[in-house]
Design a protein around this motif. Structure first.
Motif, PDB file in Angstrom:
ATOM      1  N   LYS A  13       8.418  -3.438 -14.441  1.00 44.96           N
ATOM      2  CA  LYS A  13       7.339  -2.565 -13.964  1.00 44.96           C
ATOM      3  C   LYS A  13       7.809  -1.127 -13.743  1.00 44.96           C
ATOM      4  CE  LYS A  13       4.052  -5.560 -13.731  1.00 44.96           C
ATOM      5  NZ  LYS A  13       2.899  -5.439 -14.615  1.00 44.96           N
ATOM      6  N   MET A  14       9.124  -0.916 -13.776  1.00 44.33           N
ATOM      7  CA  MET A  14       9.672   0.410 -13.522  1.00 44.33           C
ATOM      8  C   MET A  14       9.386   1.361 -14.685  1.00 44.33           C
ATOM      9  SD  MET A  14      13.383  -0.633 -11.916  1.00 44.33           S
ATOM     10  CE  MET A  14      13.937   1.058 -11.731  1.00 44.33           C
ATOM     11  N   TYR A  15       9.164   2.624 -14.354  1.00 37.79           N
ATOM     12  CA  TYR A  15       9.048   3.631 -15.405  1.00 37.79           C
ATOM     13  C   TYR A  15      10.015   4.788 -15.186  1.00 37.79           C
ATOM     14  CZ  TYR A  15       6.619   7.301 -12.831  1.00 37.79           C
ATOM     15  OH  TYR A  15       6.312   8.308 -11.960  1.00 37.79           O
ATOM     16  N   HIS A  16      10.498   4.966 -13.953  1.00 38.86           N
ATOM     17  CA  HIS A  16      11.457   6.023 -13.647  1.00 38.86           C
ATOM     18  C   HIS A  16      12.321   5.537 -12.491  1.00 38.86           C
ATOM     19  CE1 HIS A  16      13.029   9.829 -12.105  1.00 38.86           C
ATOM     20  NE2 HIS A  16      12.796  10.321 -13.319  1.00 38.86           N
ATOM     21  N   GLU A  17      13.593   5.353 -12.758  1.00 36.79           N
ATOM     22  CA  GLU A  17      14.466   4.704 -11.783  1.00 36.79           C
ATOM     23  C   GLU A  17      14.427   5.358 -10.400  1.00 36.79           C
ATOM     24  OE1 GLU A  17      18.988   2.957 -11.327  1.00 36.79           O
ATOM     25  OE2 GLU A  17      18.466   4.100 -13.125  1.00 36.79           O
ATOM     26  N   THR A  18      14.604   6.660 -10.338  1.00 33.17           N
ATOM     27  CA  THR A  18      14.630   7.332  -9.037  1.00 33.17           C
ATOM     28  C   THR A  18      13.293   7.200  -8.325  1.00 33.17           C
ATOM     29  OG1 THR A  18      16.293   8.921  -9.812  1.00 33.17           O
ATOM     30  CG2 THR A  18      15.016   9.535  -7.862  1.00 33.17           C
ATOM     31  N   LYS A  19      12.198   7.498  -9.018  1.00 32.56           N
ATOM     32  CA  LYS A  19      10.880   7.419  -8.374  1.00 32.56           C
ATOM     33  C   LYS A  19      10.570   6.001  -7.912  1.00 32.56           C
ATOM     34  CE  LYS A  19       7.373   9.743  -9.326  1.00 32.56           C
ATOM     35  NZ  LYS A  19       6.241  10.559  -9.636  1.00 32.56           N
ATOM     36  N   ASP A  20      10.938   5.023  -8.717  1.00 27.93           N
ATOM     37  CA  ASP A  20      10.641   3.637  -8.349  1.00 27.93           C
ATOM     38  C   ASP A  20      11.477   3.178  -7.158  1.00 27.93           C
ATOM     39  OD1 ASP A  20       8.565   3.167 -10.184  1.00 27.93           O
ATOM     40  OD2 ASP A  20      10.014   2.848 -11.784  1.00 27.93           O
ATOM     41  N   HIS A  21      12.723   3.620  -7.086  1.00 29.91           N
ATOM     42  CA  HIS A  21      13.541   3.282  -5.924  1.00 29.91           C
ATOM     43  C   HIS A  21      13.025   3.997  -4.673  1.00 29.91           C
ATOM     44  CE1 HIS A  21      16.628   1.848  -8.919  1.00 29.91           C
ATOM     45  NE2 HIS A  21      16.458   0.826  -8.120  1.00 29.91           N
ATOM     46  N   GLN A  22      12.540   5.216  -4.834  1.00 26.32           N
ATOM     47  CA  GLN A  22      11.923   5.912  -3.703  1.00 26.32           C
ATOM     48  C   GLN A  22      10.683   5.153  -3.228  1.00 26.32           C
ATOM     49  OE1 GLN A  22      11.338   9.778  -5.454  1.00 26.32           O
ATOM     50  NE2 GLN A  22      13.331  10.529  -4.772  1.00 26.32           N
ATOM     51  N   ALA A  23       9.908   4.634  -4.175  1.00 28.13           N
ATOM     52  CA  ALA A  23       8.701   3.869  -3.826  1.00 28.13           C
ATOM     53  C   ALA A  23       9.068   2.626  -3.013  1.00 28.13           C
ATOM     54  CB  ALA A  23       7.933   3.478  -5.090  1.00 28.13           C
ATOM     55  N   ILE A  24      10.157   1.973  -3.377  1.00 24.74           N
ATOM     56  CA  ILE A  24      10.600   0.803  -2.605  1.00 24.74           C
ATOM     57  C   ILE A  24      10.944   1.219  -1.178  1.00 24.74           C
ATOM     58  CG2 ILE A  24      12.399  -0.967  -2.365  1.00 24.74           C
ATOM     59  CD1 ILE A  24      10.436  -1.656  -4.590  1.00 24.74           C
ATOM     60  N   GLY A  25      11.568   2.377  -1.010  1.00 25.77           N
ATOM     61  CA  GLY A  25      11.864   2.872   0.329  1.00 25.77           C
ATOM     62  C   GLY A  25      10.591   3.085   1.138  1.00 25.77           C
ATOM     63  N   ALA A  26       9.564   3.639   0.495  1.00 27.10           N
ATOM     64  CA  ALA A  26       8.276   3.828   1.182  1.00 27.10           C
ATOM     65  C   ALA A  26       7.657   2.479   1.535  1.00 27.10           C
ATOM     66  CB  ALA A  26       7.335   4.644   0.301  1.00 27.10           C
ATOM     67  N   CYS A  27       7.760   1.528   0.646  1.00 30.91           N
ATOM     68  CA  CYS A  27       7.258   0.167   0.879  1.00 30.91           C
ATOM     69  C   CYS A  27       7.943  -0.447   2.100  1.00 30.91           C
ATOM     70  CB  CYS A  27       7.502  -0.664  -0.380  1.00 30.91           C
ATOM     71  SG  CYS A  27       7.263  -2.436  -0.203  1.00 30.91           S
ATOM     72  N   LEU A  28       9.268  -0.341   2.151  1.00 29.41           N
ATOM     73  CA  LEU A  28      10.031  -0.896   3.263  1.00 29.41           C
ATOM     74  C   LEU A  28       9.656  -0.213   4.577  1.00 29.41           C
ATOM     75  CD1 LEU A  28      13.431  -1.160   1.406  1.00 29.41           C
ATOM     76  CD2 LEU A  28      12.134  -3.101   2.315  1.00 29.41           C
ATOM     77  N   GLN A  29       9.484   1.099   4.557  1.00 31.95           N
ATOM     78  CA  GLN A  29       9.105   1.811   5.780  1.00 31.95           C
ATOM     79  C   GLN A  29       7.715   1.361   6.240  1.00 31.95           C
ATOM     80  OE1 GLN A  29      10.819   3.426   7.797  1.00 31.95           O
ATOM     81  NE2 GLN A  29       9.570   4.872   8.923  1.00 31.95           N
ATOM     82  N   ASN A  30       6.774   1.195   5.314  1.00 31.36           N
ATOM     83  CA  ASN A  30       5.447   0.688   5.687  1.00 31.36           C
ATOM     84  C   ASN A  30       5.565  -0.675   6.365  1.00 31.36           C
ATOM     85  OD1 ASN A  30       4.187   2.913   4.538  1.00 31.36           O
ATOM     86  ND2 ASN A  30       2.929   1.718   3.132  1.00 31.36           N
ATOM     87  N   MET A  31       6.410  -1.536   5.804  1.00 35.29           N
ATOM     88  CA  MET A  31       6.582  -2.873   6.351  1.00 35.29           C
ATOM     89  C   MET A  31       7.166  -2.821   7.763  1.00 35.29           C
ATOM     90  SD  MET A  31       7.947  -4.725   2.862  1.00 35.29           S
ATOM     91  CE  MET A  31       8.107  -6.380   3.528  1.00 35.29           C
ATOM     92  N   LEU A  32       8.169  -1.966   7.971  1.00 38.71           N
ATOM     93  CA  LEU A  32       8.793  -1.843   9.289  1.00 38.71           C
ATOM     94  C   LEU A  32       7.809  -1.295  10.321  1.00 38.71           C
ATOM     95  CD1 LEU A  32      12.251  -0.425   8.188  1.00 38.71           C
ATOM     96  CD2 LEU A  32      11.791  -2.742   9.026  1.00 38.71           C
ATOM     97  N   LEU A  33       7.026  -0.305   9.926  1.00 36.03           N
ATOM     98  CA  LEU A  33       6.033   0.261  10.847  1.00 36.03           C
ATOM     99  C   LEU A  33       4.937  -0.742  11.162  1.00 36.03           C
ATOM    100  CD1 LEU A  33       5.815   3.896   9.459  1.00 36.03           C
ATOM    101  CD2 LEU A  33       6.653   3.206  11.725  1.00 36.03           C
TER     102      LEU A  33
ATOM    103  N   TRP B  51       0.812  -1.217   0.000  1.00 37.67           N
ATOM    104  CA  TRP B  51       0.000   0.000   0.000  1.00 37.67           C
ATOM    105  C   TRP B  51       0.850   1.275   0.000  1.00 37.67           C
ATOM    106  CZ3 TRP B  51      -4.956   1.192  -0.917  1.00 37.67           C
ATOM    107  CH2 TRP B  51      -5.829   0.117  -1.098  1.00 37.67           C
ATOM    108  N   ALA B  52       2.154   1.137  -0.176  1.00 39.95           N
ATOM    109  CA  ALA B  52       3.015   2.321  -0.272  1.00 39.95           C
ATOM    110  C   ALA B  52       2.693   3.078  -1.561  1.00 39.95           C
ATOM    111  CB  ALA B  52       4.481   1.895  -0.261  1.00 39.95           C
ATOM    112  N   PRO B  53       2.948   4.372  -1.578  1.00 38.89           N
ATOM    113  CA  PRO B  53       2.740   5.123  -2.817  1.00 38.89           C
ATOM    114  C   PRO B  53       3.796   4.768  -3.855  1.00 38.89           C
ATOM    115  CG  PRO B  53       3.722   6.533  -1.140  1.00 38.89           C
ATOM    116  CD  PRO B  53       3.425   5.214  -0.480  1.00 38.89           C
ATOM    117  N   SER B  54       3.400   4.802  -5.124  1.00 40.15           N
ATOM    118  CA  SER B  54       4.353   4.599  -6.218  1.00 40.15           C
ATOM    119  C   SER B  54       3.898   5.440  -7.407  1.00 40.15           C
ATOM    120  CB  SER B  54       4.440   3.118  -6.616  1.00 40.15           C
ATOM    121  OG  SER B  54       3.194   2.634  -7.074  1.00 40.15           O
ATOM    122  N   GLY B  55       4.863   5.921  -8.163  1.00 39.55           N
ATOM    123  CA  GLY B  55       4.553   6.729  -9.334  1.00 39.55           C
ATOM    124  C   GLY B  55       3.690   5.961 -10.320  1.00 39.55           C
TER     125      GLY B  55
END
Length: 168
Positions: free
Chosen positions: A85-105, A36-40
């Motif tokens: 599934k990637m469309y923009h390297e930086t945005k997609d890597h940022q999305a993974i960071g948000a995903c990981l933070q959601n998982m940790l929380l 449920w993390a945000p992604s571009g």
């Protein structure tokens, strides 16, 4: 203080776990929170693996200098990015960071302990091959998960005033 802010301030990286198994429902809730993390463009480039089998988990040990954490964890959650599934390297890597933070929380909210292992990225290809996954998947992190042996982890932060570089 609301529950989200409280969880952000109280969550700590946990590196020592008990031998008690993590319920499957908890693992699935953690993965759902990650999804449920945000992604571009809502492309949701993350893909997950679940490793609870002790023999398979043991094969991760030589792939990182954090062998002790791998041994202690009752579950490993390798998180991959799907390159197709990637469309923009930086945005997609940022999305993974948000995903990981959601998982940790989420893990924290369930009373579990978790730590985001990044050093294992040097062995990303070996992890992918160990799990029999396609080359489309690139390892982004492994979350080590379990019931915390203790809950007295301490942390400190740089004062906010030192982090603000512009304020108008």
């Amino acid at each position: 203080m609301n529950e989200v802010i409280k969880a952000i301030y109280e969550r700590r990286s946990v590196r020592d776990f008990t031998a008690e198994p993590v319920p499957r429902e908890h693992i699935m809730e953690i993965l759902k929170a990650g999804s449920w993390a945000p992604s571009g463009l809502n492309n949701q480039p993350w893909r997950f693996a679940i490793v609870t089998d002790p023999a398979l988990k043991e094969k991760f040990e030589p792939l990182t200098k954090y062998t002790r954490i791998i041994k202690s964890a009752q579950c490993l959650l390798p998180v991959f990015i799907s390159k197709s599934k990637m469309y923009h390297e930086t945005k997609d890597h940022q999305a993974i960071g948000a995903c990981l933070q959601n998982m940790l929380l989420c893990a924290h909210s369930l009373g579990l302990g978790a730590v985001w292992l990044g050093e294992i990225l040097k062995s990303g290809d070996e992890v992918r091959k160990l799990l029999g996954l396609s080359e489309d998947l690139e390892l982004m992190a492994v979350i080590a998960l379990g019931w915390p042996k203790n809950r007295d982890q301490k942390s400190r932060r740089i004062p906010l005033e030192e982090l603000i570089v512009f304020d108008n």
